[in-house]
Design a protein around this motif. Structure first.
Motif, PDB file in Angstrom:
ATOM      1  N   LYS A 124       0.856  -1.180   0.000  1.00  0.00           N
ATOM      2  CA  LYS A 124       0.000   0.000   0.000  1.00  0.00           C
ATOM      3  C   LYS A 124       0.889   1.226   0.000  1.00  0.00           C
ATOM      4  O   LYS A 124       2.019   1.202   0.505  1.00  0.00           O
ATOM      5  CB  LYS A 124      -0.965   0.012   1.179  1.00  0.00           C
ATOM      6  CG  LYS A 124      -0.328   0.135   2.536  1.00  0.00           C
ATOM      7  CD  LYS A 124      -1.379   0.253   3.611  1.00  0.00           C
ATOM      8  CE  LYS A 124      -0.715   0.662   4.924  1.00  0.00           C
ATOM      9  NZ  LYS A 124      -1.654   1.075   5.915  1.00  0.00           N
ATOM     10  N   ASP A 125       0.361   2.284  -0.569  1.00  0.00           N
ATOM     11  CA  ASP A 125       1.106   3.534  -0.599  1.00  0.00           C
ATOM     12  C   ASP A 125       1.076   4.156   0.788  1.00  0.00           C
ATOM     13  O   ASP A 125       0.041   4.144   1.462  1.00  0.00           O
ATOM     14  CB  ASP A 125       0.483   4.502  -1.612  1.00  0.00           C
ATOM     15  CG  ASP A 125       0.619   4.002  -3.045  1.00  0.00           C
ATOM     16  OD1 ASP A 125       1.595   3.285  -3.318  1.00  0.00           O
ATOM     17  OD2 ASP A 125      -0.249   4.325  -3.873  1.00  0.00           O
ATOM     18  N   PRO A 126       2.210   4.703   1.226  1.00  0.00           N
ATOM     19  CA  PRO A 126       2.214   5.336   2.544  1.00  0.00           C
ATOM     20  C   PRO A 126       1.347   6.582   2.568  1.00  0.00           C
ATOM     21  O   PRO A 126       1.192   7.266   1.555  1.00  0.00           O
ATOM     22  CB  PRO A 126       3.690   5.686   2.764  1.00  0.00           C
ATOM     23  CG  PRO A 126       4.306   5.696   1.413  1.00  0.00           C
ATOM     24  CD  PRO A 126       3.494   4.778   0.554  1.00  0.00           C
ATOM     25  N   ASP A 127       0.768   6.863   3.731  1.00  0.00           N
ATOM     26  CA  ASP A 127      -0.041   8.064   3.909  1.00  0.00           C
ATOM     27  C   ASP A 127       0.860   9.204   4.373  1.00  0.00           C
ATOM     28  O   ASP A 127       1.764   9.000   5.188  1.00  0.00           O
ATOM     29  CB  ASP A 127      -1.130   7.829   4.957  1.00  0.00           C
ATOM     30  CG  ASP A 127      -2.162   6.817   4.495  1.00  0.00           C
ATOM     31  OD1 ASP A 127      -2.439   6.773   3.285  1.00  0.00           O
ATOM     32  OD2 ASP A 127      -2.700   6.091   5.353  1.00  0.00           O
TER      33      ASP A 127
END
Length: 192
Positions: A124-127
């Motif tokens: 997942k892409d980091p927030d």
């Protein structure tokens, strides 16, 4: 002489006769503790130790021979309720590896089939906080020693565990040079 020759043939496997191995009743927790203690890499040992804690919380008195496909599936489901997908995957892989050690050591007669039970890895892409969120944070009151370290983490991209170990000697000519605690990699972060 014939008897001795036949014994040698059996021992070397030339006769293609499978002699069942004697199954030992060994608690998985006890065996895994011994195996984990011999792991030299710190992060790997720690991951195995936390997997073992999860296994003990799930079923402490399970023997190595009781860990079959159904047990493994139930353990993975238990982990999914309490851990992230990638942590569940890691613990499942580690349990399988420790069982493989038991198979190699002759403690279990065969390696159970866990095909399809290990979860797929999720990426997942980091927030990130955007500028407006950081400005809100700056305007928010917080206990002393909370907001500033968090903002420092935001602006440098360092983990809190790395910021905690930060010392003056890690700063060389306005650059933070630090070995990451989690990955062991050296990072260089320019300071503005």
């Amino acid at each position: 002489e014939i008897k001795n020759r036949r014994i040698r043939e059996l021992d070397s496997g030339e006769l293609n006769v499978n002699i069942p191995k004697k199954v030992k009743t060994v608690l998985a927790v006890d065996y895994f503790e011994k195996k984990i203690a011999s792991i030299k890499v710190k992060n790997s040992r720690q991951n195995n130790e936390t997997m073992l804690k999860a296994l003990a919380a799930f079923k402490r008195n399970v023997t190595l021979t009781e860990i079959n496909r159904d047990f493994f599936k139930a353990f993975v489901e238990y982990l999914r309720e309490t851990r992230s997908n990638n942590t569940t995957r890691l613990y499942a892989i580690l349990l399988k590896a420790r069982l493989h050690n038991a198979y190699i050591d002759g403690i279990i007669p065969q390696m159970p089939d866990f095909g399809g039970l290990i979860p797929k890895k999720e990426t997942k892409d980091p927030d990130f906080l955007d500028l407006s969120e950081i400005k809100k944070l700056l305007a928010t009151e917080a206990p002393e020693g909370v907001r500033e370290p968090f903002l420092f983490c935001c602006f440098t991209g360092l983990r809190f565990s790395d910021v905690r170990q930060l010392k003056w000697e890690h700063i060389e000519k306005d650059i933070i040079v630090l070995r990451m605690q989690k990955t062991g990699e050296i990072v260089r972060v320019p300071l503005s």
